[in-house]
Motif scaffolding. Structure first.
Motif, PDB file in Angstrom:
ATOM      1  N   ARG A  20      31.587  12.608 -12.518  1.00  0.00           N
ATOM      2  CA  ARG A  20      31.298  12.476 -14.525  1.00  0.00           C
ATOM      3  C   ARG A  20      30.438  13.612 -14.595  1.00  0.00           C
ATOM      4  NH1 ARG A  20      29.309  10.601 -19.019  1.00  0.00           N
ATOM      5  NH2 ARG A  20      30.602  10.688 -20.984  1.00  0.00           N
ATOM      6  N   ALA A  21      30.596  14.598 -15.043  1.00  0.00           N
ATOM      7  CA  ALA A  21      29.686  15.749 -15.237  1.00  0.00           C
ATOM      8  C   ALA A  21      29.194  15.439 -16.390  1.00  0.00           C
ATOM      9  CB  ALA A  21      30.434  17.058 -14.609  1.00  0.00           C
ATOM     10  N   GLY A  22      29.794  15.043 -17.524  1.00  0.00           N
ATOM     11  CA  GLY A  22      29.053  15.204 -18.605  1.00  0.00           C
ATOM     12  C   GLY A  22      30.737  15.000 -19.639  1.00  0.00           C
ATOM     13  N   MET A  23      30.373  14.981 -20.779  1.00  0.00           N
ATOM     14  CA  MET A  23      30.680  14.719 -22.078  1.00  0.00           C
ATOM     15  C   MET A  23      31.323  15.687 -23.218  1.00  0.00           C
ATOM     16  SD  MET A  23      31.518  11.470 -24.724  1.00  0.00           S
ATOM     17  CE  MET A  23      29.806  11.910 -25.349  1.00  0.00           C
ATOM     18  N   ILE A  24      31.986  15.946 -23.634  1.00  0.00           N
ATOM     19  CA  ILE A  24      32.344  17.651 -25.024  1.00  0.00           C
ATOM     20  C   ILE A  24      32.417  16.813 -26.057  1.00  0.00           C
ATOM     21  CG2 ILE A  24      33.696  18.603 -25.746  1.00  0.00           C
ATOM     22  CD1 ILE A  24      35.499  18.787 -23.308  1.00  0.00           C
ATOM     23  N   THR A  25      30.814  17.800 -26.672  1.00  0.00           N
ATOM     24  CA  THR A  25      30.543  17.127 -28.275  1.00  0.00           C
ATOM     25  C   THR A  25      31.193  17.280 -28.732  1.00  0.00           C
ATOM     26  OG1 THR A  25      28.246  18.976 -28.099  1.00  0.00           O
ATOM     27  CG2 THR A  25      28.500  16.537 -27.087  1.00  0.00           C
ATOM     28  N   SER A  26      31.929  19.235 -28.812  1.00  0.00           N
ATOM     29  CA  SER A  26      32.392  19.646 -30.348  1.00  0.00           C
ATOM     30  C   SER A  26      33.241  20.909 -29.411  1.00  0.00           C
ATOM     31  CB  SER A  26      31.331  20.307 -31.179  1.00  0.00           C
ATOM     32  OG  SER A  26      30.510  21.769 -30.234  1.00  0.00           O
ATOM     33  N   VAL A  27      34.636  21.318 -29.866  1.00  0.00           N
ATOM     34  CA  VAL A  27      35.033  22.179 -29.554  1.00  0.00           C
ATOM     35  C   VAL A  27      35.269  23.461 -30.351  1.00  0.00           C
ATOM     36  CG1 VAL A  27      37.488  22.856 -28.340  1.00  0.00           C
ATOM     37  CG2 VAL A  27      36.579  20.612 -28.311  1.00  0.00           C
ATOM     38  N   LEU A  43      27.977  17.459 -23.226  1.00  0.00           N
ATOM     39  CA  LEU A  43      26.190  17.072 -22.499  1.00  0.00           C
ATOM     40  C   LEU A  43      26.397  17.494 -21.307  1.00  0.00           C
ATOM     41  CD1 LEU A  43      25.450  14.567 -25.543  1.00  0.00           C
ATOM     42  CD2 LEU A  43      23.916  16.946 -25.313  1.00  0.00           C
ATOM     43  N   ILE A  44      25.589  17.491 -20.334  1.00  0.00           N
ATOM     44  CA  ILE A  44      25.831  17.742 -19.427  1.00  0.00           C
ATOM     45  C   ILE A  44      24.920  16.276 -18.582  1.00  0.00           C
ATOM     46  CG2 ILE A  44      26.295  19.087 -17.060  1.00  0.00           C
ATOM     47  CD1 ILE A  44      28.421  19.134 -19.413  1.00  0.00           C
ATOM     48  N   ARG A  45      24.723  16.056 -17.558  1.00  0.00           N
ATOM     49  CA  ARG A  45      24.388  15.058 -17.225  1.00  0.00           C
ATOM     50  C   ARG A  45      22.847  15.693 -16.387  1.00  0.00           C
ATOM     51  NH1 ARG A  45      27.341  10.279 -15.013  1.00  0.00           N
ATOM     52  NH2 ARG A  45      25.416   9.431 -13.984  1.00  0.00           N
ATOM     53  N   ARG A  46      22.214  15.090 -15.591  1.00  0.00           N
ATOM     54  CA  ARG A  46      21.457  15.647 -14.949  1.00  0.00           C
ATOM     55  C   ARG A  46      21.783  16.925 -13.528  1.00  0.00           C
ATOM     56  NH1 ARG A  46      16.200  15.171 -17.552  1.00  0.00           N
ATOM     57  NH2 ARG A  46      16.431  13.503 -18.817  1.00  0.00           N
ATOM     58  N   PRO A  47      21.658  16.997 -13.407  1.00  0.00           N
ATOM     59  CA  PRO A  47      21.925  18.367 -12.446  1.00  0.00           C
ATOM     60  C   PRO A  47      22.159  17.191 -10.867  1.00  0.00           C
ATOM     61  CG  PRO A  47      20.200  19.816 -13.529  1.00  0.00           C
ATOM     62  CD  PRO A  47      19.904  18.669 -13.812  1.00  0.00           C
ATOM     63  N   ASP A  48      20.410  16.167 -10.831  1.00  0.00           N
ATOM     64  CA  ASP A  48      20.068  16.188  -9.224  1.00  0.00           C
ATOM     65  C   ASP A  48      21.402  14.897  -9.137  1.00  0.00           C
ATOM     66  OD1 ASP A  48      17.718  17.728  -9.431  1.00  0.00           O
ATOM     67  OD2 ASP A  48      16.523  15.857 -10.210  1.00  0.00           O
ATOM     68  N   SER A  49      21.825  14.233 -10.295  1.00  0.00           N
ATOM     69  CA  SER A  49      22.293  13.061 -10.010  1.00  0.00           C
ATOM     70  C   SER A  49      23.769  13.817  -9.145  1.00  0.00           C
ATOM     71  CB  SER A  49      23.109  12.456 -11.282  1.00  0.00           C
ATOM     72  OG  SER A  49      23.630  11.439 -10.806  1.00  0.00           O
ATOM     73  N   ILE A  50      24.117  14.818 -10.578  1.00  0.00           N
ATOM     74  CA  ILE A  50      25.899  16.016 -10.049  1.00  0.00           C
ATOM     75  C   ILE A  50      25.833  15.964  -8.294  1.00  0.00           C
ATOM     76  CG2 ILE A  50      26.813  17.185 -10.425  1.00  0.00           C
ATOM     77  CD1 ILE A  50      26.210  16.770 -13.623  1.00  0.00           C
ATOM     78  N   LEU A  51      24.678  17.211  -8.050  1.00  0.00           N
ATOM     79  CA  LEU A  51      24.473  17.451  -6.577  1.00  0.00           C
ATOM     80  C   LEU A  51      24.121  16.748  -5.570  1.00  0.00           C
ATOM     81  CD1 LEU A  51      22.229  20.866  -8.126  1.00  0.00           C
ATOM     82  CD2 LEU A  51      24.735  21.072  -7.690  1.00  0.00           C
TER      83      LEU A  51
END
Length: 128
Positions: A20-27, A43-51
């Motif tokens: 999971r990279a994040g969640m859309i807050t507005s379009v 809103l995107i999660r911290r890069p270290d976790s994703i990478l």
């Protein structure tokens, strides 16, 4: 295909919905930019976790966006800039882009050139 909506989750493309990279807050309104693309804030999660998770699954960042580096526009500072993501429950694919102010040196913004052009035009006559 349905348009992405606020609250939709974003997953790293190729992770089969496991990262999971994040969640859309507005379009933005469809077609509101004049381009055949949908623009959204997320809103995107911290890069270290994703990478870290991407590395463990053998997924490369790839697809990075080449931003020309100049004195006024340094290279992107976000490690996830250009990451390809998929909107949960849809076939919609997109790329993460960092907020523009993160790509400019401290004290400069994307409108500085317009302000300079306006100031140079003052005194040239004419009206606004």
């Amino acid at each position: 295909a349905r348009q992405p909506l606020p609250g939709d989750d974003l997953f790293v493309l190729g992770s089969a919905g496991k990262i999971r990279a994040g969640m859309i807050t507005s379009v933005a309104e469809s077609g509101g930019t004049g381009d055949p693309a949908t623009v959204a804030l997320a809103l995107i999660r911290r890069p270290d976790s994703i990478l870290g998770k991407m590395e463990s699954m053998g997924i490369e960042l790839g697809g990075g966006i080449n931003v020309p580096t100049t004195d006024k526009v340094p290279a992107p500072v976000d490690p996830l800039d250009g990451l390809e993501v998929m909107v949960d429950g849809t076939n919609t694919i997109g790329k993460l882009r960092s907020v523009p102010w993160r790509r400019y040196k401290h004290g400069l913004n994307m409108f500085d050139n317009e302000v300079e052009a306006f100031q140079n035009a003052e005194g040239d006559g004419g009206s606004l």
